[in-house]
Design a protein around this motif. Structure first.
Motif, PDB file in Angstrom:
ATOM      1  N   GLU A 165     -25.659  63.619  28.224  1.00  0.00           N
ATOM      2  CA  GLU A 165     -25.587  65.068  28.076  1.00  0.00           C
ATOM      3  C   GLU A 165     -25.717  65.783  29.420  1.00  0.00           C
ATOM      4  O   GLU A 165     -24.976  66.734  29.728  1.00  0.00           O
ATOM      5  N   THR A 166     -26.657  65.319  30.248  1.00  0.00           N
ATOM      6  CA  THR A 166     -26.909  65.980  31.526  1.00  0.00           C
ATOM      7  C   THR A 166     -25.718  65.875  32.464  1.00  0.00           C
ATOM      8  O   THR A 166     -25.254  66.887  33.022  1.00  0.00           O
ATOM      9  N   VAL A 167     -25.189  64.671  32.609  1.00  0.00           N
ATOM     10  CA  VAL A 167     -24.103  64.481  33.570  1.00  0.00           C
ATOM     11  C   VAL A 167     -22.793  65.080  33.066  1.00  0.00           C
ATOM     12  O   VAL A 167     -21.998  65.629  33.848  1.00  0.00           O
ATOM     13  N   ILE A 168     -22.543  65.016  31.752  1.00  0.00           N
ATOM     14  CA  ILE A 168     -21.317  65.633  31.209  1.00  0.00           C
ATOM     15  C   ILE A 168     -21.356  67.141  31.396  1.00  0.00           C
ATOM     16  O   ILE A 168     -20.374  67.761  31.807  1.00  0.00           O
ATOM     17  N   ASN A 169     -22.516  67.752  31.126  1.00  0.00           N
ATOM     18  CA  ASN A 169     -22.632  69.204  31.300  1.00  0.00           C
ATOM     19  C   ASN A 169     -22.499  69.616  32.768  1.00  0.00           C
ATOM     20  O   ASN A 169     -21.962  70.681  33.081  1.00  0.00           O
ATOM     21  N   GLN A 170     -22.973  68.769  33.656  1.00  0.00           N
ATOM     22  CA  GLN A 170     -22.932  69.101  35.085  1.00  0.00           C
ATOM     23  C   GLN A 170     -21.559  68.865  35.699  1.00  0.00           C
ATOM     24  O   GLN A 170     -21.108  69.644  36.551  1.00  0.00           O
ATOM     25  N   LYS A 171     -20.884  67.804  35.253  1.00  0.00           N
ATOM     26  CA  LYS A 171     -19.687  67.362  35.964  1.00  0.00           C
ATOM     27  C   LYS A 171     -18.369  67.510  35.187  1.00  0.00           C
ATOM     28  O   LYS A 171     -17.306  67.502  35.798  1.00  0.00           O
ATOM     29  N   ILE A 172     -18.451  67.594  33.859  1.00  0.00           N
ATOM     30  CA  ILE A 172     -17.212  67.552  33.072  1.00  0.00           C
ATOM     31  C   ILE A 172     -17.014  68.784  32.205  1.00  0.00           C
ATOM     32  O   ILE A 172     -15.974  69.453  32.273  1.00  0.00           O
ATOM     33  N   ASP A 173     -18.013  69.090  31.386  1.00  0.00           N
ATOM     34  CA  ASP A 173     -17.835  70.145  30.386  1.00  0.00           C
ATOM     35  C   ASP A 173     -19.204  70.733  30.063  1.00  0.00           C
ATOM     36  O   ASP A 173     -20.012  70.116  29.360  1.00  0.00           O
ATOM     37  N   GLN A 174     -19.459  71.927  30.571  1.00  0.00           N
ATOM     38  CA  GLN A 174     -20.793  72.511  30.396  1.00  0.00           C
ATOM     39  C   GLN A 174     -21.071  72.953  28.964  1.00  0.00           C
ATOM     40  O   GLN A 174     -22.221  73.219  28.596  1.00  0.00           O
ATOM     41  N   ARG A 175     -20.037  72.996  28.122  1.00  0.00           N
ATOM     42  CA  ARG A 175     -20.224  73.387  26.732  1.00  0.00           C
ATOM     43  C   ARG A 175     -20.381  72.198  25.785  1.00  0.00           C
ATOM     44  O   ARG A 175     -20.669  72.392  24.595  1.00  0.00           O
ATOM     45  N   TRP A 176     -20.193  71.007  26.302  1.00  0.00           N
ATOM     46  CA  TRP A 176     -20.251  69.808  25.443  1.00  0.00           C
ATOM     47  C   TRP A 176     -21.678  69.571  24.950  1.00  0.00           C
ATOM     48  O   TRP A 176     -22.649  69.727  25.699  1.00  0.00           O
ATOM     49  N   LYS A 177     -21.776  69.205  23.682  1.00  0.00           N
ATOM     50  CA  LYS A 177     -23.063  68.826  23.100  1.00  0.00           C
ATOM     51  C   LYS A 177     -22.898  67.517  22.345  1.00  0.00           C
ATOM     52  O   LYS A 177     -21.882  67.300  21.683  1.00  0.00           O
ATOM     53  N   PRO A 178     -23.889  66.641  22.431  1.00  0.00           N
ATOM     54  CA  PRO A 178     -23.820  65.404  21.643  1.00  0.00           C
ATOM     55  C   PRO A 178     -24.027  65.709  20.163  1.00  0.00           C
ATOM     56  O   PRO A 178     -24.590  66.758  19.814  1.00  0.00           O
ATOM     57  N   LEU A 179     -23.581  64.808  19.309  1.00  0.00           N
ATOM     58  CA  LEU A 179     -23.808  64.985  17.876  1.00  0.00           C
ATOM     59  C   LEU A 179     -25.302  64.991  17.572  1.00  0.00           C
ATOM     60  O   LEU A 179     -25.795  65.785  16.776  1.00  0.00           O
ATOM     61  N   LEU A 180     -26.030  64.072  18.204  1.00  0.00           N
ATOM     62  CA  LEU A 180     -27.483  63.981  18.020  1.00  0.00           C
ATOM     63  C   LEU A 180     -28.189  64.676  19.170  1.00  0.00           C
ATOM     64  O   LEU A 180     -27.659  64.770  20.275  1.00  0.00           O
ATOM     65  N   GLN A 181     -29.397  65.119  18.918  1.00  0.00           N
ATOM     66  CA  GLN A 181     -30.185  65.721  19.986  1.00  0.00           C
ATOM     67  C   GLN A 181     -30.737  64.618  20.882  1.00  0.00           C
ATOM     68  O   GLN A 181     -31.292  63.633  20.405  1.00  0.00           O
ATOM     69  N   THR A 182     -30.571  64.792  22.179  1.00  0.00           N
ATOM     70  CA  THR A 182     -31.002  63.768  23.134  1.00  0.00           C
ATOM     71  C   THR A 182     -32.525  63.650  23.154  1.00  0.00           C
ATOM     72  O   THR A 182     -33.221  64.646  23.345  1.00  0.00           O
TER      73      THR A 182
END
Length: 441
Positions: A330-347
């Protein structure tokens, strides 16, 4: 027949007579599972972290096993503790107990009371157990006092051991601070909870003698270059979570087991109560015990075996997590790829490598397979209480594989953390079961 022969015959009948509880049609696995779940409910109330929950299961189930063992019960396998560091521990022996089953469950509830912050909630469950046992004639009023007294002695001895395992010293250790730099774990949304139990590696295991022997293979190094192992795994998480079908979503949610899940309604944070990963596998253990129609003693044995295994598996996994200190998807995807992306489960609030579900599920599945056999099919209904449907499995190992891959579907783990976690858990489970097999009658 003369008086001497009558006396011998009468004495033989008394010696060979089963306990009151043994002469009745009592579903002990069901009763044991129900009483143990009272402890689970308090853990959910306390939001017990996964490794802490495993420790609670280990000691509370140990108390039930000890009562059965010290009253002279014979098990399929010899003394479980011969395989642990408690092999030379001396336990209080009882006077004759007509219902060791009653005392074992009472001792289990007493340890639960003593070991949890909200353990006082179990006082009413203890009283309810007394009333239930009296009503069903598992025990008589005349016998109650000595049975409760012995349960208290065993519970006290178990807690004396628990107080020496390093748990009470955790608060005195240096507090964890997230490392600076790319690739390291950092608290995740929505609640940004601080790292959970960073020094759990200092807790004393029951079976494991050297934690270094269960160290997994190195993780893929943090590298965002296209084509690197880390980048491929990162993009896999990002892509697969966008393409989940209903079955994969169900699998992810079924194995979520995140006691820290938080939902927000406006400015209000609401904690969502969930069972821990260890609690899920203790539930599966109870389901298997009921299907196999185990005796009370064997039910206590297998729950204790799984509880101790979970305890050790979490220590090994948590050591790896905080030594690798790896960032969550979640952290790296939000920082580097897509800041709106959320995982299905809470990290969950701890580092990523290795996957705790993968480690503890495989370790549990290995010892359960050793005990019940290969291809032991069962219907897992342990999540119904938490609003999820039951799921059928053809074996414990298949269930553990689904638990592991659920973390990828949920968007909270990379593939190598899952695959190496399975290997780590398998090694621990095989070590535990090999020790148990050595002590078989």
């Amino acid at each position: 027949m003369n008086r001497f022969l009558l006396s011998i015959l009468f004495s033989t009948i008394l010696i060979s007579a089963p306990s009151k509880a043994a002469t009745k049609e009592i579903n002990w696995p069901k009763i044991y599972t129900e009483e143990l779940f009272h402890i689970t409910e308090v853990m959910v109330t306390d939001v017990a972290p996964p490794p802490v929950a495993a420790r609670i299961y280990a000691y509370s189930s140990l108390a039930s096993y000890l009562v059965a063992k010290e009253t002279g019960t014979k098990f399929t396998h010899q003394n479980l503790l011969l395989s642990t560091y408690l092999t030379d521990q001396v336990w209080e022996s009882p006077k004759i107990l007509t219902s060791p089953e009653f005392s074992a469950i009472y001792a289990m509830l007493k340890v639960g009371e003593a070991i949890m912050p909200s353990g006082y909630l179990l006082k009413e469950k203890q009283q309810a157990w007394i009333e239930k046992a009296l009503k069903s004639k598992i025990i008589s009023k005349k016998e109650l006092e000595e049975h409760v007294a012995y349960a208290n002695i065993i519970a006290s001895q178990v807690m004396d051991i628990a107080k020496k395992d390093g748990y009470l010293q955790l608060s005195t250790l240096v507090r964890y601070t997230p490392q600076k730099g790319e690739g390291f774990w950092y608290p995740t949304p929505p609640a940004y909870i601080s790292a959970i139990e960073p020094e759990w590696k200092t807790i004393k295991p029951f079976f494991i003698q050297n934690l270094e022997e269960y160290k997994p293979a190195p993780m893929a190094p943090f590298d965002l270059s296209e084509g690197s192992s880390f980048h491929r795994q990162l993009m896999e998480v990002y892509t697969i979570t966008k393409e989940l079908d209903e079955e994969k979503k169900l699998i992810a949610n079924f194995w979520d087991c995140n006691p820290f899940k938080v939902e927000f309604s406006g400015h209000m944070a609401i904690g969502v109560k969930k069972i821990s990963p260890g609690g899920h596998w203790m539930g599966i253990t109870g389901i298997a015990a009921q299907k196999a129609r185990l005796s009370f003693a064997e039910t206590a044995y297998i729950h204790t075996l799984v509880g101790l295994t979970l305890h050790d598996a979490f220590i090994s996994c948590w050591k790896t997590k905080y030594e690798t200190d790896r960032i969550r998807p979640e952290t790296v995807i939000n920082q580097k790829i897509d800041q709106r992306w959320k995982p299905l489960l809470q990290t969950p609030p701890f580092p990523e490598y290795t996957s705790g579900h993968s480690v503890i599920s495989r370790a549990s599945a290995v010892v359960l397979t050793g005990y019940f056999g290969d291809n032991f099919d069962f219907i897992d209904n342990s999540e119904i209480y938490f609003g999820l449907p039951e799921r059928p499995f053809n074996s414990f190992l298949i269930a553990s594989e689904e638990a592991a891959i659920s973390r990828l579907y949920g968007g909270i783990h990379f593939r190598d953390a899952i695959e190496e976690g399975i290997k780590q858990g398998e090694k621990i489970g095989e070590m535990v079961w090999s020790k148990i097999e050595k002590n078989k009658y």
